[in-house]
Design an enzyme around this catalytic site. Structure first.
Site, PDB file in Angstrom:
ATOM      1  N   ASP A 106       0.821  -1.216   0.000  1.00  0.00           N
ATOM      2  CA  ASP A 106       0.000   0.000   0.000  1.00  0.00           C
ATOM      3  C   ASP A 106       0.853   1.263   0.000  1.00  0.00           C
ATOM      4  OD1 ASP A 106       0.988  -0.328   2.554  1.00  0.00           O
ATOM      5  OD2 ASP A 106      -0.939  -0.143   3.572  1.00  0.00           O
ATOM      6  N   LYS A 157       3.770   1.609  16.093  1.00  0.00           N
ATOM      7  CA  LYS A 157       2.622   2.452  16.491  1.00  0.00           C
ATOM      8  C   LYS A 157       2.848   3.070  17.877  1.00  0.00           C
ATOM      9  CE  LYS A 157       0.576   0.930  12.705  1.00  0.00           C
ATOM     10  NZ  LYS A 157       0.996  -0.297  12.280  1.00  0.00           N
ATOM     11  N   ASP A 217       1.528   6.216   2.062  1.00  0.00           N
ATOM     12  CA  ASP A 217       0.809   4.964   2.318  1.00  0.00           C
ATOM     13  C   ASP A 217      -0.650   5.295   1.990  1.00  0.00           C
ATOM     14  OD1 ASP A 217      -1.001   3.469   3.914  1.00  0.00           O
ATOM     15  OD2 ASP A 217       0.497   3.027   5.417  1.00  0.00           O
TER      16      ASP A 217
HETATM   17  N1  GDD Z   1      -0.180 -11.582   2.798  1.00  0.00           N
HETATM   18  C1  GDD Z   1      -0.385 -10.845   3.890  1.00  0.00           C
HETATM   19  N2  GDD Z   1      -0.812 -11.479   5.007  1.00  0.00           N
HETATM   20  N3  GDD Z   1      -0.176  -9.514   3.850  1.00  0.00           N
HETATM   21  C2  GDD Z   1      -0.398  -8.803   4.971  1.00  0.00           C
HETATM   22  C3  GDD Z   1      -0.838  -9.403   6.174  1.00  0.00           C
HETATM   23  C4  GDD Z   1      -1.051 -10.820   6.180  1.00  0.00           C
HETATM   24  O1  GDD Z   1      -1.455 -11.426   7.179  1.00  0.00           O
HETATM   25  N4  GDD Z   1      -0.968  -8.417   7.108  1.00  0.00           N
HETATM   26  C5  GDD Z   1      -0.621  -7.269   6.507  1.00  0.00           C
HETATM   27  N5  GDD Z   1      -0.291  -7.486   5.215  1.00  0.00           N
HETATM   28  C6  GDD Z   1       0.156  -6.487   4.220  1.00  0.00           C
HETATM   29  C7  GDD Z   1      -0.821  -5.347   3.986  1.00  0.00           C
HETATM   30  O2  GDD Z   1      -1.670  -5.617   2.867  1.00  0.00           O
HETATM   31  C8  GDD Z   1       0.090  -4.168   3.671  1.00  0.00           C
HETATM   32  O3  GDD Z   1       0.427  -4.152   2.296  1.00  0.00           O
HETATM   33  C9  GDD Z   1       1.353  -4.497   4.467  1.00  0.00           C
HETATM   34  O4  GDD Z   1       1.307  -5.893   4.755  1.00  0.00           O
HETATM   35  C10 GDD Z   1       1.440  -3.700   5.773  1.00  0.00           C
HETATM   36  O5  GDD Z   1       0.233  -3.909   6.513  1.00  0.00           O
HETATM   37  P1  GDD Z   1      -0.670  -2.676   7.001  1.00  0.00           P
HETATM   38  O6  GDD Z   1      -1.851  -3.263   7.691  1.00  0.00           O
HETATM   39  O7  GDD Z   1      -0.899  -1.705   5.915  1.00  0.00           O
HETATM   40  O8  GDD Z   1       0.280  -2.074   8.118  1.00  0.00           O
HETATM   41  P2  GDD Z   1       0.437  -0.571   8.606  1.00  0.00           P
HETATM   42  O9  GDD Z   1       0.292   0.377   7.471  1.00  0.00           O
HETATM   43  O10 GDD Z   1      -0.426  -0.383   9.787  1.00  0.00           O
HETATM   44  O11 GDD Z   1       1.963  -0.565   9.124  1.00  0.00           O
HETATM   45  C11 GDD Z   1       3.009  -1.064   8.305  1.00  0.00           C
HETATM   46  O12 GDD Z   1       3.365  -0.117   7.304  1.00  0.00           O
HETATM   47  C12 GDD Z   1       3.903   1.134   7.788  1.00  0.00           C
HETATM   48  C13 GDD Z   1       4.247   1.967   6.569  1.00  0.00           C
HETATM   49  O13 GDD Z   1       3.105   2.242   5.852  1.00  0.00           O
HETATM   50  C14 GDD Z   1       4.222  -1.354   9.196  1.00  0.00           C
HETATM   51  O14 GDD Z   1       5.185  -1.995   8.386  1.00  0.00           O
HETATM   52  C15 GDD Z   1       4.789  -0.066   9.798  1.00  0.00           C
HETATM   53  O15 GDD Z   1       5.953  -0.348  10.536  1.00  0.00           O
HETATM   54  C16 GDD Z   1       5.133   0.903   8.669  1.00  0.00           C
HETATM   55  O16 GDD Z   1       5.594   2.160   9.201  1.00  0.00           O
HETATM   56 MG    MG Z   2      -0.405   0.308   5.547  1.00  0.00          MG
END
Ligand code: GDD
Ligand code: MG
Length: 363
Positions: A106, A157, A217
């Site tokens: 994303d 977070k 993001d």
């Molecule tokens: N296949 C798969 N399976 N993908 C997953 C899963 C899972 O169980 N869980 C999450 N993802 C994918 C999501 O689709 C996304 O592309 C990515 O992993 C990160 O998950 P998010 O749910 O978007 O996390 P976030 O935005 O709260 O936090 C993450 O991204 C931040 C940057 O945007 C973390 O990596 C943070 O540390 C980071 O700062």
């Molecule tokens: Mg995200």
């Protein structure tokens, strides 16, 4: 080098847009978001891509197939139960036997991955994590580093009281295949909360690659919209993006000569734009849309097969697939899911989020 793109997470913060459309497939400039990511990777000569999915997402598979149409080789992994970010990569282990890249699915960025790979190899890191500055680190993973860019602490977070830096995990990693042995099989396991902190504890060399390159993001409607306006106002030529005041019009679209369109704007194929329609600010209209006489659209994103009647006013809004905004309706600062109907003369409350299939009647 191979890349794993994580496309399996929840998309709740993008609702109601993601009721029927996976986050990776939301259109950006009329092109599925993930296609921009694939294009970006291939610009860095990365064309061997694994899409790590939580459930089989048929819309993603039908659009991308084996990737050939996009000049890349794509394979898919699917999880029986959600495996988390690191578990999802472990699930793709059979494809990974050399240094590889992981991307959150994303993120839209201009990060120079080629330079980051050089940095990773030169430092002989086990993992290198891209960092980006943000105004509010509390919805991201905060990362502290030392003077040589070696990571010293992870805080996913953080609360505001815990914030020590504005540099956060940008969701792009370069990893050595050995790290996979630290991830359990078929268990939910996270890079951010589990794997990286445990590698750090074991003294493994984990480095950070800070960058001020463009980064966003698309996890919320505000950021999804902001990406469009940033692309429109940016100086860099982009895949499917108009330059300056340009108006891009798809095939088989008809624009009435009295319509006033001030670019930048993107109008998809098979659209009809009627008499004296005004498009101002930045506007994106998707495939198969009809906009009738005297309608005004300002700073809005419309997905596919939507119809706007006569004298409609649409401003600062996102309208998903197959909607009907009937004559004289007004929609401002709102988000409409798929198949929404706004009846004649209805003025939607600004700030509305309308669930798919809803008919909104006049107050
Ligand atoms: N296949 C798969 N399976 N993908 C997953 C899963 C899972 O169980 N869980 C999450 N993802 C994918 C999501 O689709 C996304 O592309 C990515 O992993 C990160 O998950 P998010 O749910 O978007 O996390 P976030 O935005 O709260 O936090 C993450 O991204 C931040 C940057 O945007 C973390 O990596 C943070 O540390 C980071 O700062
Ligand atoms: Mg995200």
């Amino acid at each position: 080098m191979k890349a794993v793109i994580l496309v399996g997470g929840e998309a709740t913060r993008l609702l109601p847009l993601t009721c029927n459309t996976p986050k990776a497939m939301v259109p950006v400039l009329n092109t599925p978001f993930l296609e921009h990511v694939v294009h970006y990777l291939s610009e860095h000569q990365i064309r061997d891509i694994i899409l790590a999915q939580r459930h089989l997402s048929q819309p993603i598979k039908s659009h991308f197939g084996n990737g050939k149409r996009f000049g890349v080789k794509l394979v898919y992994t699917v999880e029986d139960t959600p495996l988390g970010t690191a578990g999802a990569v472990k699930n793709a282990e059979k494809y990974l036997d050399d240094t590889f890249l992981v991307l959150n699915g994303d993120i839209f960025t201009d990060l120079d991955i080629t330079a980051m790979i050089g940095f990773h190899l030169e430092r002989k890191a086990k993992a290198t994590i891209a960092l980006t500055p943000v105004d509010d680190p509390t919805s991201y993973g905060l990362i502290e580093i030392d003077a040589r860019n070696r990571v010293t602490r992870f805080l996913e977070k953080p609360k505001w009281s815990e914030v020590t830096t504005n540099m956060i995990n940008a969701g792009t990693y370069i990893l050595e295949p050995e790290v996979l042995s630290h991830i359990p099989h078929q268990a939910n396991f996270s890079f951010e909360r589990e794997l990286f902190p445990s590698l750090l504890e074991e003294g493994e060399p984990i480095y950070a690659y800070p960058s001020s390159a463009y980064w966003i993001d698309i996890g919320t409607p505000e950021k999804y919209t902001r990406l469009h306006w940033d692309l429109f106002s940016g100086s860099k030529p982009r895949h499917s993006c108009p330059r300056g005041e340009e108006v891009l019009v798809g095939e088989q679209s008809y624009i009435h000569p009295t319509a006033q369109i001030r670019g930048p704007a993107v109008i998809g194929s098979n659209c009809t734009i009627g008499q004296k329609v005004k498009l101002t600010g930045a506007v994106v209209i998707g495939f198969g849309c009809t906009v009738l006489e005297d309608t005004v659209i300002e700073e809005s994103i419309i997905w596919r097969n939507t119809q706007l009647g006569q004298r409609v006013s649409l401003k600062n809004s996102i309208v998903a697939d197959n909607c009907r905004l009937n004559d004289n309706s007004t929609v401002e600062d709102s988000i409409l899911g798929d198949n929404v109907t706004v009846v004649n003369g209805c003025k939607l409350e600004p700030g509305s989020k309308i669930w798919p299939g809803t008919t909104v009647a006049a107050p």
